[in-house]
Design a protein around this motif. Structure first.
Motif, PDB file in Angstrom:
ATOM      1  N   VAL A  34       0.829  -1.205   0.000  1.00  0.00           N
ATOM      2  CA  VAL A  34       0.000   0.000   0.000  1.00  0.00           C
ATOM      3  C   VAL A  34       0.869   1.262   0.000  1.00  0.00           C
ATOM      4  O   VAL A  34       1.934   1.299   0.599  1.00  0.00           O
ATOM      5  N   ARG A  35       0.424   2.246  -0.741  1.00  0.00           N
ATOM      6  CA  ARG A  35       1.026   3.589  -0.711  1.00  0.00           C
ATOM      7  C   ARG A  35       0.034   4.452   0.057  1.00  0.00           C
ATOM      8  O   ARG A  35      -0.931   4.961  -0.507  1.00  0.00           O
ATOM      9  N   SER A  36       0.278   4.615   1.343  1.00  0.00           N
ATOM     10  CA  SER A  36      -0.757   5.163   2.217  1.00  0.00           C
ATOM     11  C   SER A  36      -0.792   6.677   2.319  1.00  0.00           C
ATOM     12  O   SER A  36      -1.498   7.207   3.147  1.00  0.00           O
ATOM     13  N   ASP A  37      -0.052   7.376   1.489  1.00  0.00           N
ATOM     14  CA  ASP A  37      -0.024   8.832   1.618  1.00  0.00           C
ATOM     15  C   ASP A  37      -0.704   9.532   0.443  1.00  0.00           C
ATOM     16  O   ASP A  37      -0.363  10.663   0.109  1.00  0.00           O
ATOM     17  N   ALA A  38      -1.677   8.902  -0.194  1.00  0.00           N
ATOM     18  CA  ALA A  38      -2.282   9.486  -1.390  1.00  0.00           C
ATOM     19  C   ALA A  38      -3.138  10.716  -1.066  1.00  0.00           C
ATOM     20  O   ALA A  38      -3.082  11.714  -1.761  1.00  0.00           O
ATOM     21  N   PHE A  39      -3.952  10.644  -0.025  1.00  0.00           N
ATOM     22  CA  PHE A  39      -4.772  11.768   0.432  1.00  0.00           C
ATOM     23  C   PHE A  39      -4.751  11.787   1.957  1.00  0.00           C
ATOM     24  O   PHE A  39      -4.816  10.731   2.592  1.00  0.00           O
ATOM     25  N   TRP A  40      -4.713  12.976   2.532  1.00  0.00           N
ATOM     26  CA  TRP A  40      -4.735  13.086   3.987  1.00  0.00           C
ATOM     27  C   TRP A  40      -5.369  14.405   4.410  1.00  0.00           C
ATOM     28  O   TRP A  40      -5.484  15.343   3.624  1.00  0.00           O
ATOM     29  N   THR A  41      -5.774  14.440   5.669  1.00  0.00           N
ATOM     30  CA  THR A  41      -6.161  15.690   6.312  1.00  0.00           C
ATOM     31  C   THR A  41      -5.268  15.854   7.533  1.00  0.00           C
ATOM     32  O   THR A  41      -4.711  14.885   8.064  1.00  0.00           O
ATOM     33  N   TYR A  42      -5.140  17.099   7.980  1.00  0.00           N
ATOM     34  CA  TYR A  42      -4.221  17.412   9.086  1.00  0.00           C
ATOM     35  C   TYR A  42      -4.738  18.656   9.787  1.00  0.00           C
ATOM     36  O   TYR A  42      -5.232  19.580   9.142  1.00  0.00           O
ATOM     37  N   THR A  43      -4.631  18.655  11.097  1.00  0.00           N
ATOM     38  CA  THR A  43      -4.940  19.855  11.874  1.00  0.00           C
ATOM     39  C   THR A  43      -3.707  20.279  12.642  1.00  0.00           C
ATOM     40  O   THR A  43      -2.954  19.444  13.150  1.00  0.00           O
ATOM     41  N   SER A  44      -3.501  21.585  12.695  1.00  0.00           N
ATOM     42  CA  SER A  44      -2.410  22.166  13.477  1.00  0.00           C
ATOM     43  C   SER A  44      -2.944  23.465  14.050  1.00  0.00           C
ATOM     44  O   SER A  44      -3.347  24.358  13.293  1.00  0.00           O
ATOM     45  N   GLY A  45      -2.993  23.539  15.365  1.00  0.00           N
ATOM     46  CA  GLY A  45      -3.611  24.709  15.982  1.00  0.00           C
ATOM     47  C   GLY A  45      -5.066  24.775  15.560  1.00  0.00           C
ATOM     48  O   GLY A  45      -5.795  23.798  15.638  1.00  0.00           O
ATOM     49  N   LYS A  46      -5.492  25.933  15.049  1.00  0.00           N
ATOM     50  CA  LYS A  46      -6.866  26.105  14.567  1.00  0.00           C
ATOM     51  C   LYS A  46      -6.976  25.835  13.065  1.00  0.00           C
ATOM     52  O   LYS A  46      -8.051  25.935  12.491  1.00  0.00           O
ATOM     53  N   GLY A  47      -5.863  25.499  12.426  1.00  0.00           N
ATOM     54  CA  GLY A  47      -5.841  25.338  10.977  1.00  0.00           C
ATOM     55  C   GLY A  47      -6.125  23.935  10.501  1.00  0.00           C
ATOM     56  O   GLY A  47      -5.991  22.965  11.247  1.00  0.00           O
ATOM     57  N   ARG A  48      -6.525  23.849   9.224  1.00  0.00           N
ATOM     58  CA  ARG A  48      -6.824  22.561   8.614  1.00  0.00           C
ATOM     59  C   ARG A  48      -6.143  22.464   7.261  1.00  0.00           C
ATOM     60  O   ARG A  48      -6.045  23.444   6.524  1.00  0.00           O
ATOM     61  N   VAL A  49      -5.718  21.238   6.939  1.00  0.00           N
ATOM     62  CA  VAL A  49      -5.035  20.980   5.673  1.00  0.00           C
ATOM     63  C   VAL A  49      -5.673  19.773   5.005  1.00  0.00           C
ATOM     64  O   VAL A  49      -6.005  18.785   5.662  1.00  0.00           O
ATOM     65  N   PHE A  50      -5.830  19.866   3.681  1.00  0.00           N
ATOM     66  CA  PHE A  50      -6.188  18.731   2.848  1.00  0.00           C
ATOM     67  C   PHE A  50      -5.014  18.534   1.918  1.00  0.00           C
ATOM     68  O   PHE A  50      -4.601  19.474   1.219  1.00  0.00           O
ATOM     69  N   GLY A  51      -4.423  17.332   1.919  1.00  0.00           N
ATOM     70  CA  GLY A  51      -3.245  17.086   1.107  1.00  0.00           C
ATOM     71  C   GLY A  51      -3.396  15.869   0.223  1.00  0.00           C
ATOM     72  O   GLY A  51      -4.121  14.927   0.545  1.00  0.00           O
ATOM     73  N   THR A  52      -2.673  15.893  -0.899  1.00  0.00           N
ATOM     74  CA  THR A  52      -2.604  14.748  -1.792  1.00  0.00           C
ATOM     75  C   THR A  52      -1.249  14.726  -2.489  1.00  0.00           C
ATOM     76  O   THR A  52      -0.689  15.773  -2.787  1.00  0.00           O
ATOM     77  N   THR A  53      -0.754  13.529  -2.711  1.00  0.00           N
ATOM     78  CA  THR A  53       0.467  13.397  -3.493  1.00  0.00           C
ATOM     79  C   THR A  53       0.153  13.182  -4.971  1.00  0.00           C
ATOM     80  O   THR A  53       1.054  13.138  -5.798  1.00  0.00           O
ATOM     81  N   THR A  54      -1.124  13.023  -5.309  1.00  0.00           N
ATOM     82  CA  THR A  54      -1.506  12.898  -6.716  1.00  0.00           C
ATOM     83  C   THR A  54      -1.535  14.289  -7.349  1.00  0.00           C
ATOM     84  O   THR A  54      -1.416  15.296  -6.663  1.00  0.00           O
ATOM     85  N   GLY A  55      -1.701  14.339  -8.651  1.00  0.00           N
ATOM     86  CA  GLY A  55      -1.818  15.620  -9.335  1.00  0.00           C
ATOM     87  C   GLY A  55      -0.675  15.940 -10.273  1.00  0.00           C
ATOM     88  O   GLY A  55      -0.538  17.049 -10.751  1.00  0.00           O
TER      89      GLY A  55
END
Length: 135
Positions: free
Chosen positions: A110-131
């Motif tokens: 499995v390549r488990s880092d294709a899509f992720w979400t992340y919170t830091s402090g009050k912030g939010r991130v949506f990430g993907t290695t695709t694209g």
């Protein structure tokens, strides 16, 4: 400055190569901002993938609610990334199967880092290695 933006409630979308920081010594800093970062060629990996390795989605997550359990792309991805503890993986590339998403994450190859979400402090991130490809 970027870390402060995120921690103060900023939202970020990280696409494909934006998870790579040079010099590599700055990878920890980038991971603090977006959740995942390239660890260098000795640890992190990259490769193309196609329809024989679909992107399996965590469809219980609001970002993918209503989508099929997997989608087929012809693209490039990265995996074995440096991950912060608040990262939730919501998309993974693996051979086609009918497994539940949690089982896919534990499967061999499995390549488990294709899509992720992340919170830091009050912030939010949506990430993907695709694209990488735009077709």
């Amino acid at each position: 400055m970027f870390q402060k933006f995120v921690d103060d409630g900023g939202s970020v979308v990280s696409l494909h190569e934006s998870c790579i920081m040079r010099p590599i010594a700055q990878a920890e800093k980038l991971a603090g901002c977006i959740g995942c970062s390239w660890k260098g060629n000795q640890t992190s990996k990259w490769s193309k993938f196609g329809h024989d390795h679909p992107v399996h989605l965590k469809t219980e997550h609001p970002a993918f609610k209503g989508l099929p359990n997997s989608i087929q792309l012809n693209d490039e991805s990265y995996w074995n990334l440096l991950k912060r503890k608040n990262v939730e993986v919501i998309g993974a590339i693996a051979p086609a199967s009918d497994q539940k998403f949690e089982e896919v994450l534990e499967s061999e190859g499995v390549r488990s880092d294709a899509f992720w979400t992340y919170t830091s402090g009050k912030g939010r991130v949506f990430g993907t290695t695709t694209g990488h490809y735009t077709y």
